[in-house]
Every structure is written in C-alpha cells, then in structure tokens.
Write a protein that holds these residues in place. Structure first.
Motif, mmCIF file in Angstrom:
data_model
loop_
_atom_site.group_PDB
_atom_site.id
_atom_site.type_symbol
_atom_site.label_atom_id
_atom_site.label_comp_id
_atom_site.label_asym_id
_atom_site.label_seq_id
_atom_site.Cartn_x
_atom_site.Cartn_y
_atom_site.Cartn_z
ATOM 1 N N LEU A 197 0.831 -1.198 0.000
ATOM 2 C CA LEU A 197 0.000 0.000 0.000
ATOM 3 C C LEU A 197 0.871 1.256 0.000
ATOM 4 O O LEU A 197 0.632 2.190 -0.770
ATOM 5 C CB LEU A 197 -0.920 -0.012 1.226
ATOM 6 N N LEU A 198 1.913 1.270 0.815
ATOM 7 C CA LEU A 198 2.788 2.438 0.883
ATOM 8 C C LEU A 198 3.576 2.653 -0.404
ATOM 9 O O LEU A 198 3.951 3.784 -0.729
ATOM 10 C CB LEU A 198 3.738 2.327 2.074
ATOM 11 N N SER A 199 3.802 1.590 -1.147
ATOM 12 C CA SER A 199 4.555 1.732 -2.401
ATOM 13 C C SER A 199 3.772 2.511 -3.452
ATOM 14 O O SER A 199 4.349 2.958 -4.445
ATOM 15 C CB SER A 199 4.965 0.365 -2.947
ATOM 16 N N ASP A 200 2.480 2.683 -3.240
ATOM 17 C CA ASP A 200 1.659 3.484 -4.152
ATOM 18 C C ASP A 200 1.900 4.982 -3.991
ATOM 19 O O ASP A 200 1.444 5.769 -4.817
ATOM 20 C CB ASP A 200 0.167 3.200 -3.931
ATOM 21 N N TYR A 201 2.579 5.382 -2.924
ATOM 22 C CA TYR A 201 2.818 6.799 -2.651
ATOM 23 C C TYR A 201 4.198 7.218 -3.138
ATOM 24 O O TYR A 201 5.130 6.420 -3.160
ATOM 25 C CB TYR A 201 2.705 7.070 -1.144
ATOM 26 N N THR A 202 4.319 8.480 -3.488
ATOM 27 C CA THR A 202 5.617 9.016 -3.892
ATOM 28 C C THR A 202 6.494 9.170 -2.654
ATOM 29 O O THR A 202 6.000 9.118 -1.512
ATOM 30 C CB THR A 202 5.462 10.404 -4.545
ATOM 31 N N SER A 203 7.768 9.404 -2.870
ATOM 32 C CA SER A 203 8.691 9.633 -1.743
ATOM 33 C C SER A 203 8.253 10.838 -0.927
ATOM 34 O O SER A 203 8.310 10.810 0.304
ATOM 35 C CB SER A 203 10.114 9.840 -2.250
ATOM 36 N N ALA A 204 7.813 11.887 -1.603
ATOM 37 C CA ALA A 204 7.369 13.096 -0.893
ATOM 38 C C ALA A 204 6.122 12.798 -0.056
ATOM 39 O O ALA A 204 6.014 13.254 1.096
ATOM 40 C CB ALA A 204 7.092 14.217 -1.882
ATOM 41 N N GLU A 205 5.183 12.037 -0.618
ATOM 42 C CA GLU A 205 3.974 11.688 0.132
ATOM 43 C C GLU A 205 4.317 10.794 1.328
ATOM 44 O O GLU A 205 3.773 10.974 2.430
ATOM 45 C CB GLU A 205 2.970 10.986 -0.785
ATOM 46 N N THR A 206 5.220 9.863 1.116
ATOM 47 C CA THR A 206 5.649 8.985 2.206
ATOM 48 C C THR A 206 6.320 9.797 3.317
ATOM 49 O O THR A 206 6.108 9.535 4.502
ATOM 50 C CB THR A 206 6.600 7.891 1.691
ATOM 51 N N ALA A 207 7.093 10.802 2.939
ATOM 52 C CA ALA A 207 7.745 11.664 3.933
ATOM 53 C C ALA A 207 6.701 12.408 4.762
ATOM 54 O O ALA A 207 6.847 12.536 5.985
ATOM 55 C CB ALA A 207 8.688 12.647 3.251
ATOM 56 N N VAL A 208 5.636 12.881 4.124
ATOM 57 C CA VAL A 208 4.568 13.572 4.850
ATOM 58 C C VAL A 208 3.868 12.590 5.803
ATOM 59 O O VAL A 208 3.607 12.927 6.966
ATOM 60 C CB VAL A 208 3.554 14.217 3.883
ATOM 61 N N LEU A 209 3.580 11.397 5.311
ATOM 62 C CA LEU A 209 2.952 10.395 6.169
ATOM 63 C C LEU A 209 3.839 10.072 7.368
ATOM 64 O O LEU A 209 3.355 10.004 8.517
ATOM 65 C CB LEU A 209 2.651 9.116 5.377
ATOM 66 N N HIS A 210 5.122 9.877 7.121
ATOM 67 C CA HIS A 210 6.066 9.574 8.202
ATOM 68 C C HIS A 210 6.087 10.709 9.219
ATOM 69 O O HIS A 210 6.034 10.481 10.435
ATOM 70 C CB HIS A 210 7.463 9.321 7.634
ATOM 71 N N ASP A 211 6.150 11.926 8.733
ATOM 72 C CA ASP A 211 6.159 13.086 9.618
ATOM 73 C C ASP A 211 4.879 13.149 10.441
ATOM 74 O O ASP A 211 4.920 13.348 11.660
ATOM 75 C CB ASP A 211 6.317 14.372 8.795
ATOM 76 N N TRP A 212 3.743 12.951 9.793
ATOM 77 C CA TRP A 212 2.462 13.044 10.500
ATOM 78 C C TRP A 212 2.348 11.968 11.574
ATOM 79 O O TRP A 212 1.978 12.257 12.710
ATOM 80 C CB TRP A 212 1.293 12.932 9.508
ATOM 81 N N PHE A 213 2.677 10.726 11.221
ATOM 82 C CA PHE A 213 2.573 9.647 12.202
ATOM 83 C C PHE A 213 3.570 9.841 13.344
ATOM 84 O O PHE A 213 3.254 9.567 14.510
ATOM 85 C CB PHE A 213 2.748 8.273 11.550
ATOM 86 N N THR A 214 4.767 10.322 13.041
ATOM 87 C CA THR A 214 5.761 10.565 14.090
ATOM 88 C C THR A 214 5.280 11.654 15.034
ATOM 89 O O THR A 214 5.314 11.490 16.262
ATOM 90 C CB THR A 214 7.120 10.952 13.462
#
Length: 146
Positions: free
Chosen positions: A107-124
């Motif tokens: 599921l996460l592989s569907d996101y771009t690196s920038a989107e993944t970075a935002v998700l990581h930041d938000w969850f952190t």
C-alpha cells in the motif's frame, strides 16, 4: 483515524488470542521485541508498559511459562536478570504479522517519496503528541470532564 485506531486495537486483541496471550502480555512481549539486543529488566518493562514492577514480574512469569521469553543474568549486575525473547516465539509473532506487513508495504509503495515523507512526519508527530498526552493523563493532570 478513529476507525484505524479501533481496528488496530482489535487486531492486537486477535493476535494475542491466537498466540494464547492476553492483550497486556502480548503488548509487553512487543516491548521485549522492540528492545532487541538491549534486553530489558522487569523494571524496564514496567516502565515501558506503564505497569507496576509487581505486575511486570507477573507478566514475565506468564510469558516465560508460555515459552515467549527467558530470563538471562545481567552481565554487569548479578542481582538482576534481563528478559530475552525466545526465537520460536519471535517466529510465531512474525508469521502472524507478516501478511499484514506485506500488504502495508505494498500500500505504501503506491505513494511518492514526498507523500511517504509527509505520512512519516504526520505519524511521528501524532505519536509524540499522543504519548505526551498519555503521560499527562497518567501523571494525574487535571482534565475537566463535563
């Protein structure tokens, strides 16, 4: 978000049930797993799980009887013991969790690196906020209920 949290809690309950553990013991075992090679003492486990040291001792006793952990002598203090995960128990937990982790990775592989970075930041940041608020609640901070 509430649905995700509730579903995650239910999945932890189901994993605990399938492993023959109660939820608290399962969560404590995950604390042992998270510690990795930095083996915890019962006091460390109590602190991580926010239980009393007496409760932590009971949890370790149950986990040991169930074959999930073993006690090892502390190499620097012979009066203390450290808690180590049993390899067979680790394998059982990984086998139970791996299908979910594989799907989450896909599921996460569907996101771009920038989107993944935002998700990581938000969850952190959300995890820190939640942890801090939990500490406030446990410290007895005044919360005004209607």
């Amino acid at each position: 978000m509430d649905h995700l949290i509730a579903t995650r809690l239910l999945s932890q309950q189901e994993m605990a049930r399938r492993l023959g553990l109660n939820v608290t013991d399962f969560l404590c075992f995950t604390c042992v797993l998270k510690a990795g090679e930095n083996l915890l003492t019962a006091g460390d486990l109590a602190e991580h799980a926010h239980v009393t040291t007496g409760a932590a001792t009971g949890i370790v006793n149950r986990l040991e009887r169930a074959g999930f952990v073993t006690r090892r002598p502390d190499p620097t203090d012979r009066r203390r013991v450290r808690i180590a995960a049993q390899p067979a128990a680790v394998a059982r937990v990984l086998a139970l969790h791996e299908p979910y982790q594989t799907r989450l990775t896909a599921l996460l592989s569907d996101y771009t690196s920038a989107e993944t970075a935002v998700l990581h930041d938000w969850f952190t940041r959300t995890g820190t906020l939640t942890s801090d608020y939990l500490d406030e609640l446990r410290a007895g901070g005044e919360i005004h209920l209607p």
